[in-house]
Write a protein that holds these residues in place. Structure first.
Motif, PDB file in Angstrom:
ATOM      1  N   PHE A  33     -49.367  30.157  13.456  1.00 10.90           N
ATOM      2  CA  PHE A  33     -50.704  30.239  12.748  1.00 10.90           C
ATOM      3  C   PHE A  33     -50.815  29.732  11.411  1.00 10.90           C
ATOM      4  O   PHE A  33     -51.293  28.865  10.859  1.00 10.90           O
ATOM      5  N   ALA A  34     -49.745  30.508  10.776  1.00  9.73           N
ATOM      6  CA  ALA A  34     -49.732  30.310   9.429  1.00  9.73           C
ATOM      7  C   ALA A  34     -49.141  28.460   8.866  1.00  9.73           C
ATOM      8  O   ALA A  34     -49.466  28.378   7.793  1.00  9.73           O
ATOM      9  N   GLN A  35     -48.478  28.175  10.019  1.00  9.00           N
ATOM     10  CA  GLN A  35     -48.180  26.620   9.860  1.00  9.00           C
ATOM     11  C   GLN A  35     -49.018  25.565   9.927  1.00  9.00           C
ATOM     12  O   GLN A  35     -48.939  24.436   9.401  1.00  9.00           O
ATOM     13  N   TRP A  36     -49.957  25.782  10.687  1.00 10.44           N
ATOM     14  CA  TRP A  36     -51.032  24.957  10.853  1.00 10.44           C
ATOM     15  C   TRP A  36     -52.436  25.041  10.245  1.00 10.44           C
ATOM     16  O   TRP A  36     -53.373  24.242  10.321  1.00 10.44           O
ATOM     17  N   PHE A  37     -53.113  26.346  10.101  1.00 11.82           N
ATOM     18  CA  PHE A  37     -54.325  26.744   9.769  1.00 11.82           C
ATOM     19  C   PHE A  37     -55.114  25.840   8.751  1.00 11.82           C
ATOM     20  O   PHE A  37     -56.288  25.832   8.606  1.00 11.82           O
ATOM     21  N   ALA A  38     -54.398  25.905   7.571  1.00  9.19           N
ATOM     22  CA  ALA A  38     -54.984  25.005   6.561  1.00  9.19           C
ATOM     23  C   ALA A  38     -54.034  23.732   6.213  1.00  9.19           C
ATOM     24  O   ALA A  38     -52.948  23.762   6.321  1.00  9.19           O
ATOM     25  N   PRO A  39     -54.879  22.855   5.566  1.00 15.64           N
ATOM     26  CA  PRO A  39     -54.255  21.638   5.306  1.00 15.64           C
ATOM     27  C   PRO A  39     -53.280  21.803   4.309  1.00 15.64           C
ATOM     28  O   PRO A  39     -53.426  22.597   3.138  1.00 15.64           O
ATOM     29  N   LYS A  40     -52.112  21.227   4.377  1.00 17.25           N
ATOM     30  CA  LYS A  40     -50.853  21.493   3.563  1.00 17.25           C
ATOM     31  C   LYS A  40     -51.347  20.763   2.240  1.00 17.25           C
ATOM     32  O   LYS A  40     -51.829  19.830   2.347  1.00 17.25           O
ATOM     33  N   PRO A  41     -51.189  21.134   0.967  1.00 14.81           N
ATOM     34  CA  PRO A  41     -49.820  22.277   0.818  1.00 14.81           C
ATOM     35  C   PRO A  41     -50.590  23.795   0.559  1.00 14.81           C
ATOM     36  O   PRO A  41     -49.923  24.606  -0.106  1.00 14.81           O
ATOM     37  N   VAL A  42     -51.660  23.915   1.230  1.00 18.53           N
ATOM     38  CA  VAL A  42     -52.432  25.223   1.091  1.00 18.53           C
ATOM     39  C   VAL A  42     -51.510  26.090   1.929  1.00 18.53           C
ATOM     40  O   VAL A  42     -51.184  25.730   2.923  1.00 18.53           O
ATOM     41  N   LYS A  43     -51.251  27.269   1.305  1.00 12.27           N
ATOM     42  CA  LYS A  43     -50.355  28.211   2.077  1.00 12.27           C
ATOM     43  C   LYS A  43     -51.198  29.461   2.636  1.00 12.27           C
ATOM     44  O   LYS A  43     -52.281  29.776   2.206  1.00 12.27           O
ATOM     45  N   VAL A  44     -50.972  29.790   3.975  1.00 13.60           N
ATOM     46  CA  VAL A  44     -51.611  30.961   4.732  1.00 13.60           C
ATOM     47  C   VAL A  44     -50.725  31.943   4.898  1.00 13.60           C
ATOM     48  O   VAL A  44     -49.430  31.913   5.262  1.00 13.60           O
ATOM     49  N   SER A  45     -51.266  33.139   4.603  1.00 17.28           N
ATOM     50  CA  SER A  45     -50.114  34.528   4.744  1.00 17.28           C
ATOM     51  C   SER A  45     -51.236  35.548   5.304  1.00 17.28           C
ATOM     52  O   SER A  45     -52.585  35.385   5.507  1.00 17.28           O
ATOM     53  N   ASP A  46     -50.674  36.714   5.384  1.00 22.11           N
ATOM     54  CA  ASP A  46     -51.392  37.859   5.693  1.00 22.11           C
ATOM     55  C   ASP A  46     -52.285  37.585   6.912  1.00 22.11           C
ATOM     56  O   ASP A  46     -53.500  38.123   6.979  1.00 22.11           O
ATOM     57  N   VAL A  47     -51.881  37.042   7.830  1.00 24.26           N
ATOM     58  CA  VAL A  47     -52.591  36.751   8.953  1.00 24.26           C
ATOM     59  C   VAL A  47     -52.704  37.891   9.999  1.00 24.26           C
ATOM     60  O   VAL A  47     -51.589  38.572  10.304  1.00 24.26           O
TER      61      VAL A  47
END
Length: 156
Positions: A33-47
């Motif tokens: 999920f963290a790899q695709w959910f936001a446009p890069k370079p936004v980082k997704v964490s704590d999913v």
């Protein structure tokens, strides 16, 4: 079933080569999920998603400038590998939240050996919908569609 209201709702559809089950895996595995959910370079964490009605729908996005955006919501409806409805109008346990922005409906429709992926953003007013569109809904959500398509296809 929700009726699409073009005044208040935004929608994107895309055919993905992967099966609904593979696309669903990208939703339910926090690392994927963290790899695709936001446009890069936004980082997704704590999913932290709990895939049952009333479950948490939480994550944190970190923008390139270091801005941290925690997002908390609630799972409203779930049909594994078919449909997911989440909202920021509530948090886990159906607790009312502050200022709601949207309810998101994700549909994974089997089609031609792959998946028709339909994402609908429901808003409480035409003004809120227009604001979301001006914030880059089509570009941002379109980018995440491409990222999800590439990731889910690589898993098959």
């Amino acid at each position: 079933m929700t009726t699409f209201d073009p005044e208040r709702d935004l929608r994107l559809e895309r055919f993905m080569k992967a099966s609904p089950e593979m696309v669903w895996r990208c939703w339910t595995d926090p690392e994927l999920f963290a790899q695709w959910f936001a446009p890069k370079p936004v980082k997704v964490s704590d999913v932290h998603y709990e895939f049952h009605p009333g479950g948490a729908a939480n994550l944190t996005m970190t923008l390139p400038d270091g801005t941290v955006m925690p997002l908390q919501g609630c799972v409203v409806e779930v049909e594994p590998a078919r449909r997911l409805v989440t909202t920021d109008a509530m948090t886990a346990g159906f607790r009312p939240a502050g200022q709601p922005f949207l309810t998101a409906i994700t549909e994974l429709i089997p089609q031609d050996g792959g998946t028709l992926y339909r994402a609908t953003a429901l808003h409480n007013s035409a003004e809120a919908s227009a604001k979301h569109e001006q914030m880059g809904f089509y570009d941002g959500w379109g980018t995440t569609f491409r990222q999800l398509d590439e990731l889910s296809d690589s898993l098959t």
